[in-house]
Structures are given as C-alpha cells and as structure tokens.
Write an enzyme that holds these catalytic residues in place. Sequence first.
Site, PDB file in Angstrom:
ATOM      1  N   GLU A  43       0.850  -1.183   0.000  1.00 49.46           N
ATOM      2  CA  GLU A  43       0.000   0.000   0.000  1.00 49.46           C
ATOM      3  C   GLU A  43       0.895   1.245   0.000  1.00 49.46           C
ATOM      4  O   GLU A  43       1.965   1.265   0.598  1.00 49.46           O
ATOM      5  CB  GLU A  43      -0.886  -0.002   1.249  1.00 49.46           C
ATOM      6  CG  GLU A  43      -1.889   1.135   1.288  1.00 49.46           C
ATOM      7  CD  GLU A  43      -2.724   1.139   2.556  1.00 49.46           C
ATOM      8  OE1 GLU A  43      -3.851   1.630   2.524  1.00 49.46           O
ATOM      9  OE2 GLU A  43      -2.219   0.652   3.600  1.00 49.46           O
ATOM     10  N   LYS A 114     -10.479  -0.231  -1.760  1.00 49.93           N
ATOM     11  CA  LYS A 114     -10.449  -0.610  -0.351  1.00 49.93           C
ATOM     12  C   LYS A 114     -11.794  -0.357   0.326  1.00 49.93           C
ATOM     13  O   LYS A 114     -12.353   0.743   0.256  1.00 49.93           O
ATOM     14  CB  LYS A 114      -9.340   0.190   0.341  1.00 49.93           C
ATOM     15  CG  LYS A 114      -9.079  -0.183   1.800  1.00 49.93           C
ATOM     16  CD  LYS A 114      -7.922   0.664   2.339  1.00 49.93           C
ATOM     17  CE  LYS A 114      -7.583   0.347   3.776  1.00 49.93           C
ATOM     18  NZ  LYS A 114      -6.490   1.223   4.271  1.00 49.93           N
ATOM     19  N   CYS A 156      -4.601  -3.661   3.392  1.00 57.54           N
ATOM     20  CA  CYS A 156      -4.214  -3.236   4.732  1.00 57.54           C
ATOM     21  C   CYS A 156      -5.299  -3.401   5.808  1.00 57.54           C
ATOM     22  O   CYS A 156      -5.518  -4.498   6.305  1.00 57.54           O
ATOM     23  CB  CYS A 156      -3.683  -1.804   4.689  1.00 57.54           C
ATOM     24  SG  CYS A 156      -2.691  -1.337   6.139  1.00 57.54           S
TER      25      CYS A 156
END
Length: 269
Positions: A43, A114, A156
């Site tokens: 990321e 995300k 993440c």
Amino acid sequence: MESYLAAAIQMTSTADIEANLDQAYALIGIAVRRGARLVSLPENFAFLGLEAEKLALAPRIAEMSEKFLVSAARDWAVTLLGGGYPVLAEQTAKCYNTALLVGPEGQELGRYRKLHLFDVNLPDGNTYHESDSIVPGKDLVVVRSDTLGNLGLSVCYDLRFPELYRALSAAGAEVLLVPSAFTAFTGKDHWRVLLQARAIENTCYVIAAAQTGEHYPRRQTYGHAMIVDPWGNVLSDAGDTTGIAIGEINPMRLEAVRRQLPVLQHRQL
C-alpha cells in the site's frame, strides 16, 4: 493452478514519487530474477506522505502509478499488484484507495477499491483519519487465473475484518493478497497473527507486501512482509528493512490442507 513463486515486496516509500517508483522497479526486478511470477507491491508504494498532500497530488499519483504498473509488468513479464494508490472518486473531492492487478502483457486483470477505512486514535498518540481523503469501495474482487489460482484482493486495514476474507474464499479465492502499510504500533502485536488467522480460517495462501521504517515525522510502519501458507506457516518474512519475502504457492499443498481440514465445506453461515 500451477506451482509458482510469489513475492511480497517491502518498501520505505516517502513523498518522492519518482524515487519510490525507482525503488519499486528495482525490487520487482530482484523478485523476478529469483523466479517470482506474481509480485505484490505494498500500500502507498508510489506515495507515502501527508494525507492533504496526497489528496492534492492524487491525479498525478494515479496516472504515474498506473503507467508504472503496466510498464513494469511488461518489462519483467510478471503479474504485478500495486496497492493502494489514490484514484479520484466520481462526484466527490475524495479518492478511492485502489489496488490494481496487471498481467505480464500489461493488461488490467482486476481493480479493487479498499472497503474498510483506517479511522483510529492509537495509544501512541498518532491519529489516522483515512476517510478525510478516501471513500470506501463496494465490491469484492476475485481474479481467476488458470496458472496463478484465484486471487482475492484486499488492502491493509481490511485485514481486521474476517468476514471479507470469508466472502472472498466463498467466492473461490485460493490466494489472498494484502498489500499494507501497517503502523509500527499495531503491527508488533497484530500483523503476524492476523495474517496467520486469515490463512488458517480460509485455508488460503496469503501474500502480504508491506511498508517499513520512517516515512515522515511520526509516521512509522512495521514491515515484515510475509508469505503464509494455508496451514498458517510463515514461509518467508522480510524483516524490518526494505527487501522481499518470497515463497512457493503450491496447489498440492492447498488441496492437502483443504482435504485435511474442510472448514469451507462445513460452514453453516
């Protein structure tokens, strides 16, 4: 699905886009020369600076990131994941935190936005409000490949939401990709155990690229990019310096674990 080597790259990105991309290109080359056919960048691989600056530079970061991923995948003839980087969202001044999977001919294979945003106040005094500049995506993404297996994409903070990975495995994922920039404070306690848990409970391989070190004042990441097998064994750990975790993705191992512990077949919910 064939047996192959996968690489999770570990970087120390900063606000210098060109330097970050040069670092990424060199590490991709090392991974490919070691035999990797699937490579994941972490990321914020192209830019890791202040959120306000990231938002202001978002169009440039997105353009440079996507051109880089296409050209690097072609140059090294490798399947390459870059995640995440900011892409302007429709009808808003904010962005999607985007992960892009590119094939060895430069073709787009999958694009994930995300889902879970990192809005936390940590005991070490650091505060993160990803939602100030990012809007969440809505869709699961599983990219199907005859040679690399079915690849489930995430980024993440998604790692803390097991229902996402259960949904990915239910959709056929065999390999979970988790490009990350985990904080140093949370990473020391949670990173490894969460990666192992997602691998074990879904009987999947996990490829977790990472950021490491200090990126700007008060922004430090944990490192320890990893490859984890479906039993939860850590096949490779990049430690806390820039480098690469590389490990074998083996369909026979995957089949054996799923046969021994058929948890995906036993689900009731």
